[in-house]
Each structure stands twice: as C-alpha cells, then as structure tokens.
Design a protein around this motif. Structure first.
Motif, PDB file in Angstrom:
ATOM      1  N   ARG A   1       0.790  -1.221   0.000  1.00 22.08           N
ATOM      2  CA  ARG A   1       0.000   0.000   0.000  1.00 22.08           C
ATOM      3  C   ARG A   1       0.827   1.278   0.000  1.00 22.08           C
ATOM      4  O   ARG A   1       0.355   2.317  -0.468  1.00 22.08           O
ATOM      5  CB  ARG A   1      -0.958   0.002   1.203  1.00 22.08           C
ATOM      6  N   LEU A   2       2.033   1.235   0.502  1.00 21.10           N
ATOM      7  CA  LEU A   2       2.811   2.468   0.610  1.00 21.10           C
ATOM      8  C   LEU A   2       3.329   2.917  -0.760  1.00 21.10           C
ATOM      9  O   LEU A   2       3.792   2.094  -1.563  1.00 21.10           O
ATOM     10  CB  LEU A   2       3.988   2.280   1.560  1.00 21.10           C
ATOM     11  N   PRO A   3       3.279   4.208  -1.047  1.00 20.85           N
ATOM     12  CA  PRO A   3       3.821   4.706  -2.318  1.00 20.85           C
ATOM     13  C   PRO A   3       5.335   4.734  -2.307  1.00 20.85           C
ATOM     14  O   PRO A   3       5.972   4.670  -1.256  1.00 20.85           O
ATOM     15  CB  PRO A   3       3.241   6.123  -2.395  1.00 20.85           C
ATOM     16  N   TRP A   4       5.908   4.837  -3.476  1.00 26.04           N
ATOM     17  CA  TRP A   4       7.360   4.940  -3.635  1.00 26.04           C
ATOM     18  C   TRP A   4       7.769   6.409  -3.609  1.00 26.04           C
ATOM     19  O   TRP A   4       6.994   7.301  -3.959  1.00 26.04           O
ATOM     20  CB  TRP A   4       7.794   4.331  -4.958  1.00 26.04           C
TER      21      TRP A   4
ATOM     22  N   GLY B   1       0.285   6.896   2.904  1.00 29.24           N
ATOM     23  CA  GLY B   1       1.478   7.411   3.570  1.00 29.24           C
ATOM     24  C   GLY B   1       2.263   8.287   2.620  1.00 29.24           C
ATOM     25  O   GLY B   1       1.779   8.679   1.547  1.00 29.24           O
ATOM     26  N   GLY B   2       3.493   8.603   3.001  1.00 31.83           N
ATOM     27  CA  GLY B   2       4.300   9.467   2.156  1.00 31.83           C
ATOM     28  C   GLY B   2       5.640   9.765   2.797  1.00 31.83           C
ATOM     29  O   GLY B   2       6.144   8.989   3.619  1.00 31.83           O
ATOM     30  N   TYR B   3       6.202  10.926   2.437  1.00 33.27           N
ATOM     31  CA  TYR B   3       7.572  11.250   2.829  1.00 33.27           C
ATOM     32  C   TYR B   3       7.677  12.727   3.190  1.00 33.27           C
ATOM     33  O   TYR B   3       7.084  13.588   2.540  1.00 33.27           O
ATOM     34  CB  TYR B   3       8.540  10.921   1.690  1.00 33.27           C
ATOM     35  N   VAL B   4       8.462  13.014   4.242  1.00 31.13           N
ATOM     36  CA  VAL B   4       8.783  14.373   4.667  1.00 31.13           C
ATOM     37  C   VAL B   4      10.283  14.556   4.477  1.00 31.13           C
ATOM     38  O   VAL B   4      11.076  13.660   4.815  1.00 31.13           O
ATOM     39  CB  VAL B   4       8.400  14.608   6.141  1.00 31.13           C
ATOM     40  N   TYR B   5      10.695  15.708   3.949  1.00 32.80           N
ATOM     41  CA  TYR B   5      12.107  15.929   3.685  1.00 32.80           C
ATOM     42  C   TYR B   5      12.468  17.391   3.893  1.00 32.80           C
ATOM     43  O   TYR B   5      11.589  18.255   4.033  1.00 32.80           O
ATOM     44  CB  TYR B   5      12.482  15.495   2.265  1.00 32.80           C
ATOM     45  N   ASN B   6      13.746  17.674   3.955  1.00 34.63           N
ATOM     46  CA  ASN B   6      14.269  19.027   4.064  1.00 34.63           C
ATOM     47  C   ASN B   6      14.263  19.639   2.665  1.00 34.63           C
ATOM     48  O   ASN B   6      15.083  19.279   1.832  1.00 34.63           O
ATOM     49  CB  ASN B   6      15.689  18.985   4.639  1.00 34.63           C
ATOM     50  N   ALA B   7      13.321  20.543   2.399  1.00 38.37           N
ATOM     51  CA  ALA B   7      13.174  21.077   1.043  1.00 38.37           C
ATOM     52  C   ALA B   7      14.381  21.887   0.607  1.00 38.37           C
ATOM     53  O   ALA B   7      14.678  21.966  -0.589  1.00 38.37           O
ATOM     54  CB  ALA B   7      11.914  21.941   0.965  1.00 38.37           C
ATOM     55  N   ALA B   8      15.099  22.489   1.551  1.00 37.18           N
ATOM     56  CA  ALA B   8      16.280  23.273   1.204  1.00 37.18           C
ATOM     57  C   ALA B   8      17.483  22.382   0.918  1.00 37.18           C
ATOM     58  O   ALA B   8      18.369  22.758   0.149  1.00 37.18           O
ATOM     59  CB  ALA B   8      16.613  24.249   2.324  1.00 37.18           C
TER      60      ALA B   8
END
Length: 437
Positions: free
Chosen positions: A75-78, A360-367
């Motif tokens: 179920r989780l996206p890539w 679900g998904g992903y969190v990241y440092n955009a800078a």
C-alpha cells in the motif's frame, strides 16, 4: 510418491533444458519446482523489482504474482527522486518502501521528457514530472519519468512558477503568472482548468485564488496536495489554506490553520480514506526546538477535515521522533552559541517538503534534499475505529529513508522529490538493475 512436478510436466517441460550443454539454469529449476501455493507463498516475500521479473517467467508465475499482491497489497507509495544535472542531463531513482532500497531508473529516451522539469500533483495516479513552456505543457506518461510525455496546449496566462495538479482527469494551473507579461484583465493569481471532455476541451478560466493566498500565489510559497476531488493549497509561512474543486470550478473556505502557533513552516499531503469518510488531509508543521533541547527542529502532524479545514477532534497530533527530525535538520557544530545568531540561522534552515497519498508518504528538508527523507505510514481507518474513546494519531509509524545515490552523485544538480504508486509494468520498463543500492 513421485515428485509433484510430473503432474505439471507439459507446462514446465520447456524450462527443463534452457541451460548450456543440457544443464538447466537456476531460472528453469525455479520455474519447474515452484508452483501453486508454494509459489504464491514465495513471491509474497520478493521485492518489487524481482517481482516484475518473476511475472514474466510464465503465465503460472504471473497468476501467482497477482494473487500475492491481492492478498498482501503493497500500500505504501514509492519515493521518486528526479535529478537535473548540469548541462541538462537528467537521471532518476526510486525508493521501494517494502524492500527498503533505492533502485536506478533507466535514462529516458532522448526528448521523451524535457530536461527542465517541474512537478505535477496527481491524487489518483501519483506525482508526475512535467515541463511547461510558452508552446505547451508536457506531462510524463509514467511515475518514473521514463515513458514519453502527454502533451497539451499551454495555459492562456503566461506562468513561470505555477502550482500544477491533475484531479479527476482535469489538469489545473494555479497562480505563478509572470506579472510583467499580464494582459489587461489578467490576474497573477489566475486559475485555469484543462478539461478534454467538456466544453470542447482546452483551458477554461476560473475564479482566481482567494485573497488570503494572493500575495503568495506561486509554487515557491504554497504547499499543495491533490486528491481525487480537489487541489488543496497551504501558504507555507502563515498556514492560510483553501481548496479548489475543478469539476465544479469553485473555491472552498479560506482558513488559517493553527494547531500550534509556534510553527514556522507548513506542509500538506492527502490523508486517510475510508468508507463513509470525507476527504482528509495530513498537515505537517515544523518549528524550532527549545534552546535546551538536543535537536534543532520539531516536526508534528495533524489530521484535518478536507471540507471545513478544521482539525479532526478525535485525532491527536503526532510528532516525528526527535532523532529523525535531527537527521533532517542537523545542528551545525560551527555555529556560535550567541542567541541572536542561532535564531537567524534556524529561521532560515527550516523548510519542509511533503509528498504522499492516502496510505502514507515522505517528509524531507526542502532546502537540502540530500539530507534524506522520513517515511510516514498512515493508520488504516478500520484500525482507528477499533480505538474509539481514545485520540488515535493519524501516523502509525515513521522510518528513515537514506538519500538517493543519484542525488549524492550530482551535488550541484536540482533534485525534485515525488511520490507515487509504482506498478509492475512501470518497473519492467524503467528499472535498469534489480540490485539494490
């Protein structure tokens, strides 16, 4: 009690002598001795890239792969990293959350996708890379950006930094207009919808963005999420939010989201979906930690009602583990301990990006995307109902995702992080090697 393979001799005889000098190779042996329930049990544990190869062995293996995916859906996206290197060269990598590994993606054919790309949010199929110019909009035909593009005319308003999304078969361009090129009656916060099915196709002008978003009407200042019905926009710095329905061509309420007034930057992604449940969002906020704390930033998630943009009362806020947020925003050793300097530096460094879907998904440092990312998995709706009477957080787990080798190999390149379901056909066409990095 002979070997069970004999009952399947006609089906597997063509695999018996595929090796040289009459010796069967490993693939032939596996095809001969794995079948039925045993085969399905094995493929349930196989990483997705190998699953794509297994589906091509025979019809029986293809049926086993499909049966395994029905029983245990992934179920989780890539997470897909698109990197634009110097000179226009482009490369990509995809992170399989089931295998926990990055995979190289074949370079797209020449002119299949333009070298200068941006992101189009798609709630149904997942994010796509695209390219916008005065002559047209070209959208990648698959989530990995390896297939050819689907082309359409450019929006009527000249845009340099718009939010682009696909909702229910309609493409939406919001804001980002070039102010120096605006004609009489045109608006920098203009909204256009491209609908092939209605009104003869082409771009249709709609009401512009609400007043609360007009001063930040560009992709640089707005976080966006697309679902099957709407595009949601949140101003990154202030938390003002609204939604747009392309089918009805209307805006929803404009509201300032403020679960925590200390938050300095916001992100948004689609939330959980379930029977009898309206659309939901997951709102992410980042703030500086206390000076006595061991970490630099605190990142928290809240569940928000998609219609009213109000926090859902039955759901509590869920904070990312501090050791993960510290890896996204590490404390620099060479920063002076003077209070003023620390405030200035931390204020500039906090910038989060979010991409995800209803699972679900992903969190990241955009800078600094090279820092890596954090995977979040949303709690399933049925599991949340089982915990009535208690405040169940939307996020079931957090997990660290290392930086893609493709991003590390191009330190001066521009990295675009996208999120999408990836199917077996996509993998078979675009993955260069099955060996994980």
């Amino acid at each position: 009690m002979g070997a069970g393979v004999r009952a399947h001799d006609p089906k597997h005889r063509r695999h018996e002598h595929d090796g040289r000098d009459g010796e069967p190779d490993a693939a032939s042996l596996a095809a001969a001795y794995l079948y039925g329930d045993v085969l399905e049990s094995v493929v349930e544990r196989v990483p997705a890239p190998d699953l794509a190869a297994a589906a091509r062995v025979s019809r029986e293996w293809l049926r086993a792969v499909r049966a395994a995916l029905r029983r245990r859906p992934r179920r989780l996206p890539w997470l897909v990293a698109h990197v634009q290197a110097r000179g226009g060269r482009r490369r990509a990598a995809a992170y399989d959350p089931c295998a926990g590994a990055w995979l190289d993606v074949l370079s797209p054919p020449r002119h299949a996708t333009p070298s200068h790309v941006r992101l189009l949010r798609d709630g149904a199929r997942g994010d796509r890379v695209c390219a916008l110019s005065l002559s047209g909009l070209a959208v990648a035909g698959d989530p990995l950006g390896a297939a050819g593009c689907v082309s359409m005319a450019a929006p009527r308003v000249w845009r340099v930094d718009p939010v682009l999304a696909a909702v229910g078969g309609r493409v939406v361009a919001l804001g980002g207009a070039c102010r120096l090129a605006l004609a009489d009656g045109e608006d920098a916060a203009a909204v256009e919808v491209h609908d092939e099915g209605g009104g003869g196709g082409g771009w249709v002008t709609c009401d512009p963005m609400p007043d609360a978003l007009r001063d930040s009407a560009s992709a640089t200042w707005l976080a966006a999420a697309a679902t099957d019905r709407r595009v949601y926009l949140v101003e990154r710095a202030t938390g003002w939010a609204s939604w747009f329905d392309p089918a009805e061509r209307r805006w929803g309420p404009a509201r300032r989201l403020g679960p925590d007034p200390a938050v300095t930057v916001w992100g948004v992604a689609p939330g959980r979906a379930g029977a009898g449940v309206g659309e939901r969002l997951v709102l992410f906020g980042a703030k500086r930690a206390d000076k006595e704390a061991e970490c630099t930033a605190v990142i928290q998630a809240w569940e928000v009602d998609g219609d009213t943009l109000e926090p859902i009362p039955s759901a509590s806020g869920d904070a990312m583990p501090l050791e993960l947020s510290e890896r996204l925003f590490p404390r620099e050793d060479d920063i002076d301990d003077e209070e003023d300097d620390l405030d200035d530096i931390d204020g500039e460094r906090l910038s989060i990006g979010v991409c995800g879907n209803a699972a679900g998904g992903y969190v990241y440092n955009a800078a600094e995307p090279s820092r890596g990312a954090v995977l979040y998995e949303l709690r399933e709706e049925e599991e949340g109902k089982a915990k009535q009477g208690s405040a169940a957080a939307a996020v079931a787990r957090w997990e660290w995702v290392p930086c893609a080798p493709a991003v590390q190999a191009e330190p001066l390149g521009r990295a675009i992080l996208a999120c999408s379901p990836v199917g077996l056909d996509d993998l078979a066409a675009a993955v260069a090697s099955r060996a994980p990095h």
